[in-house]
Design a protein around this motif. Structure first.
Motif, PDB file in Angstrom:
ATOM      1  N   ARG A  35      -2.138  -2.583  -8.827  1.00 14.33           N
ATOM      2  CA  ARG A  35      -1.293  -1.726  -7.979  1.00 14.33           C
ATOM      3  C   ARG A  35      -0.017  -1.331  -8.734  1.00 14.33           C
ATOM      4  O   ARG A  35       0.421  -0.169  -8.673  1.00 14.33           O
ATOM      5  N   SER A  63      -1.378  10.490   1.260  1.00 11.93           N
ATOM      6  CA  SER A  63      -0.366  11.122   0.413  1.00 11.93           C
ATOM      7  C   SER A  63       0.878  10.240   0.370  1.00 11.93           C
ATOM      8  O   SER A  63       1.328   9.724   1.389  1.00 11.93           O
ATOM      9  N   GLN A  64       1.427  10.071  -0.829  1.00  8.61           N
ATOM     10  CA  GLN A  64       2.586   9.191  -1.012  1.00  8.61           C
ATOM     11  C   GLN A  64       3.906   9.969  -1.099  1.00  8.61           C
ATOM     12  O   GLN A  64       4.882   9.489  -1.662  1.00  8.61           O
ATOM     13  N   GLU A  65       3.924  11.169  -0.546  1.00  6.78           N
ATOM     14  CA  GLU A  65       5.144  11.977  -0.598  1.00  6.78           C
ATOM     15  C   GLU A  65       6.218  11.406   0.336  1.00  6.78           C
ATOM     16  O   GLU A  65       5.950  11.085   1.486  1.00  6.78           O
ATOM     17  N   PRO A 116       8.018   8.521   0.736  1.00  5.55           N
ATOM     18  CA  PRO A 116       7.979   7.246   1.467  1.00  5.55           C
ATOM     19  C   PRO A 116       9.371   6.644   1.585  1.00  5.55           C
ATOM     20  O   PRO A 116      10.250   6.919   0.768  1.00  5.55           O
ATOM     21  N   SER A 133       0.811  -1.223   0.000  1.00  5.05           N
ATOM     22  CA  SER A 133       0.000   0.000   0.000  1.00  5.05           C
ATOM     23  C   SER A 133       0.846   1.275   0.000  1.00  5.05           C
ATOM     24  O   SER A 133       0.356   2.347  -0.347  1.00  5.05           O
ATOM     25  N   ILE A 134       2.125   1.194   0.381  1.00  3.36           N
ATOM     26  CA  ILE A 134       2.979   2.385   0.376  1.00  3.36           C
ATOM     27  C   ILE A 134       3.713   2.521  -0.955  1.00  3.36           C
ATOM     28  O   ILE A 134       3.863   3.623  -1.482  1.00  3.36           O
ATOM     29  N   SER A 135       4.156   1.418  -1.507  1.00  6.36           N
ATOM     30  CA  SER A 135       4.801   1.461  -2.819  1.00  6.36           C
ATOM     31  C   SER A 135       4.121   0.437  -3.722  1.00  6.36           C
ATOM     32  O   SER A 135       2.942   0.562  -4.013  1.00  6.36           O
ATOM     33  N   ILE A 167       5.917   5.531   6.069  1.00  6.90           N
ATOM     34  CA  ILE A 167       5.624   6.905   5.669  1.00  6.90           C
ATOM     35  C   ILE A 167       5.019   7.649   6.848  1.00  6.90           C
ATOM     36  O   ILE A 167       4.258   7.073   7.637  1.00  6.90           O
ATOM     37  N   GLU A 176      -8.007   8.746  -3.262  1.00  4.72           N
ATOM     38  CA  GLU A 176      -6.592   8.476  -3.533  1.00  4.72           C
ATOM     39  C   GLU A 176      -5.831   7.885  -2.347  1.00  4.72           C
ATOM     40  O   GLU A 176      -4.673   7.506  -2.477  1.00  4.72           O
ATOM     41  N   TYR A 199       1.225   2.375 -10.327  1.00  5.86           N
ATOM     42  CA  TYR A 199       2.536   2.964 -10.038  1.00  5.86           C
ATOM     43  C   TYR A 199       3.094   3.664 -11.276  1.00  5.86           C
ATOM     44  O   TYR A 199       3.678   4.743 -11.182  1.00  5.86           O
TER      45      TYR A 199
END
Length: 424
Positions: free
Chosen positions: A298, A177-179, A181, A154-156, A164, A174, A302
Motif C-alpha cells: 500500500r 477515486s482518490q481525489e 481526500p 484504504s484512503i491514504s 472522502i 483501481e 502511494y
C-alpha cells in the motif's frame, strides 16, 4: 466445485444469486475476466459486457450475479469456484434500509444515516463498505466514506484515518477515486500504538466530517459509511464505542461475531440500530506476514502507483534548517515529577521538536498543514507523505522520496512510526 491451479480458458455459467470466487496468489500471474452475457458485479460495481478486466497477484475477486450470467476466465488462478450461498441479498437489504432512511432525511432536510461496520479481522468489513457505497452511488447519492482502519489505510496509507466523498462507483481495478481526500496522520499501524492520540485524531476527523456534511446538501442527505479496524477487545472495544459516540452513528452493522453484537446492544444508546450480519464464505484469513506485506504494498503504491497506473516519485535534498521536524509522544515522567495540572497520560500526545538523525532513516514523514508548533500538529490534516531515504549528518541534509517535486507544501514534518524500504 473447487479447482486448484486452474489455467487456460474457462467459461462459467452462473445461475441467479450465485458468486464466482477466485484468487490470484502466484507472483507475476495475470488473470483476465470477461462478462459474455447477462448481468454481474464485483463488490457492487457493475461489469461492462464484453470488456476484459485484468487481475494480478494478490487479487481476491467475487463476481456476483442477481439474474444469471456467463463469465469467461483466462489465465491461472490459485483457487476458483462457484458459490451458491452468498450473503449478498442480506447486504442488499441493508442498502435498501439505508436508502429508505436517506429518502426520509431528504424529505425532512436532515442529515442522512451514519452507518458503522464493525467486526474482528478478516470478516470482509472493507468489502461490505465498498458494496454499500457503490450501491448508494448507483442510486445517485454522494455518501462520505470514513476509514478508521489504520492498519490498512484504504484512503491514504496505513497509519492514517481519513474521509472522502464518493461520487462514482469504484473502478474494478483501481477502486474509488482518490481525489481530494481528507487525511489525518496517526503514525502507528494499530490503535493500540497510542490509544489517546488515536482518540484525538478520530475526534478531529468526526468534527470535520460533520462540518462538511453541513456544506453540501446532497452529501448531507446521503450520510456516511464508516469502516473500522479488527481490534474489538479491551481498549479496541472502547474505541469502537468512542467512534460510535463521536460520529453520532445511527446504525452499526456487526459482521460475524454474536458476542460483539450483544455487547454493543448492551452498551450503545437505544436509538442506535445494531444489526448482525454473516460474513461472506469467500473471505480469506490473512497471516501476520501477509498483513505486513499488504501494508508495504500500500505504501509502495502511494509512491510508485500500480502496474496500470505507474507514478514516478521525486528524490531531493533539504537542509535541516529548511524543515521543522516533530514527533508526537515523549517518555513518561514519574507522577511526582509531573508539572501542576498535567495528567499521567499527557506525555502520549506531547509534540516534541527533534533534530534529524540516522534513526529516522526509512521512516515516513507526514507533511502537515499546521501553522503553529503545538497542538495544531495533532489537529491539522496532512498534504501527504514523504520517506527519508538518507540522512547526511556532516552536510546536515536530509534526502526525501516525495510524490511531487520541491518545494513541499509546508516545512512542518511529523515523524511516523511506519517505515518503507525503497527497493526501486
Amino acid at each position: 466445485m473447487t479447482e486448484d491451479k486452474k489455467s487456460c480458458l474457462q467459461e462459467y455459467k452462473l445461475e441467479q444469486d450465485n458468486e464466482l470466487r477466485f484468487e490470484v496468489e502466484t507472483k507475476g500471474e495475470k488473470v483476465y475476466l470477461t462478462l459474455k452475457s447477462g448481468l454481474a458485479e464485483i463488490f457492487g460495481t457493475e461489469l461492462v459486457k464484453g470488456k476484459t478486466y485484468e487481475f494480478t497477484s494478490g487479487a481476491k475477486v467475487a463476481v456476483y450475479t442477481w439474474q444469471g450470467c456467463t463469465i469467461e476466465v483466462k489465465g491461472k488462478t490459485d483457487v476458483i469456484y462457484t458459490a451458491k450461498e452468498t450473503p449478498m441479498i442480506i447486504y442488499s437489504n441493508c442498502h435498501a434500509a439505508l436508502e429508505i432512511m436517506r429518502s426520509e432525511c431528504e424529505n425532512d432536510n436532515k442529515r442522512g444515516p451514519i452507518a458503522m461496520v464493525v467486526g474482528p479481522q478478516d470478516v470482509g468489513k472493507s468489502t461490505l463498505c465498498k458494496i454499500l457505497l457503490n450501491y448508494a452511488v448507483r442510486m445517485g447519492r454522494r455518501p462520505v466514506y470514513v476509514d478508521l482502519d489504520v492498519g490498512q489505510g484504504s484512503i491514504s496509507i496505513p497509519g492514517t484515518v481519513g474521509a472522502i466523498v464518493i461520487e462514482r462507483p469504484a473502478s474494478i481495478d483501481e477502486g474509488f477515486s482518490q481525489e481530494a481526500p481528507l487525511v489525518y496522520n496517526y503514525g502507528y499501524k494499530s490503535p493500540s500504538g497510542n490509544s489517546k492520540l488515536f482518540s484525538m485524531v478520530m475526534d478531529q476527523l468526526a468534527l470535520t466530517v460533520k462540518e462538511r456534511l453541513e456544506v453540501n446538501k446532497k452529501t448531507r442527505h446521503s450520510g456516511v459509511i464508516i469502516n473500522t479496524c479488527g481490534w474489538i477487545k479491551g481498549d479496541g472495544y472502547r474505541q469502537l464505542l468512542h467512534a460510535g459516540h463521536t460520529f453520532e452513528v445511527d446504525v452499526v452493522l456487526v459482521l460475524d461475531q454474536e458476542r460483539l453484537y450483544n455487547e454493543l446492544v448492551r452498551d450503545m444508546p437505544n436509538n442506535v440500530k445494531i444489526v448482525f450480519l454473516q460474513k461472506s464464505g469467500g473471505v480469506v484469513e490473512l497471516s501476520k506476514s501477509a498483513r505486513t506485506e499488504n501494508r508495504d504494498q500500500r505504501i509502495r503504491e502511494y509512491f510508485y502507483g500500480t502496474l496500470k497506473n505507474q507514478l514516478y516519485p521525486h528524490s531531493f535534498d533539504l537542509k535541516w534548517s529548511e524543515i521543522k521536524l516533530f514527533k508526537i509522544g515523549a517518555p513518561p515522567l514519574p507522577d511526582s515529577c509531573l508539572p501542576h495540572g498535567m495528567k499521567p497520560m499527557d506525555h502520549l500526545t506531547k509534540v516534541v521538536s527533534i533534530i534529524p538523525s540516522p534513526g529516522i532513516l526509512h521512516h515516513l514523514l507526514a507533511v502537515s498543514f499546521a501553522e503553529k508548533e503545538d497542538e495544531d500538529i495533532i489537529y491539522s490534516h496532512v498534504a501527504g507523505f514523504v520517506c527519508v531515504s538518507n540522512v547526511d549528518t556532516e552536510r546536515q541534509t536530509i534526502t526525501l522520496l516525495s510524490p511531487q517535486p520541491k518545494p513541499l507544501p509546508n516545512n512542518v514534518l511529523v515523524l511516523s512510526d511506519l517505515q518503507f524500504m525503497d527497493s526501486h
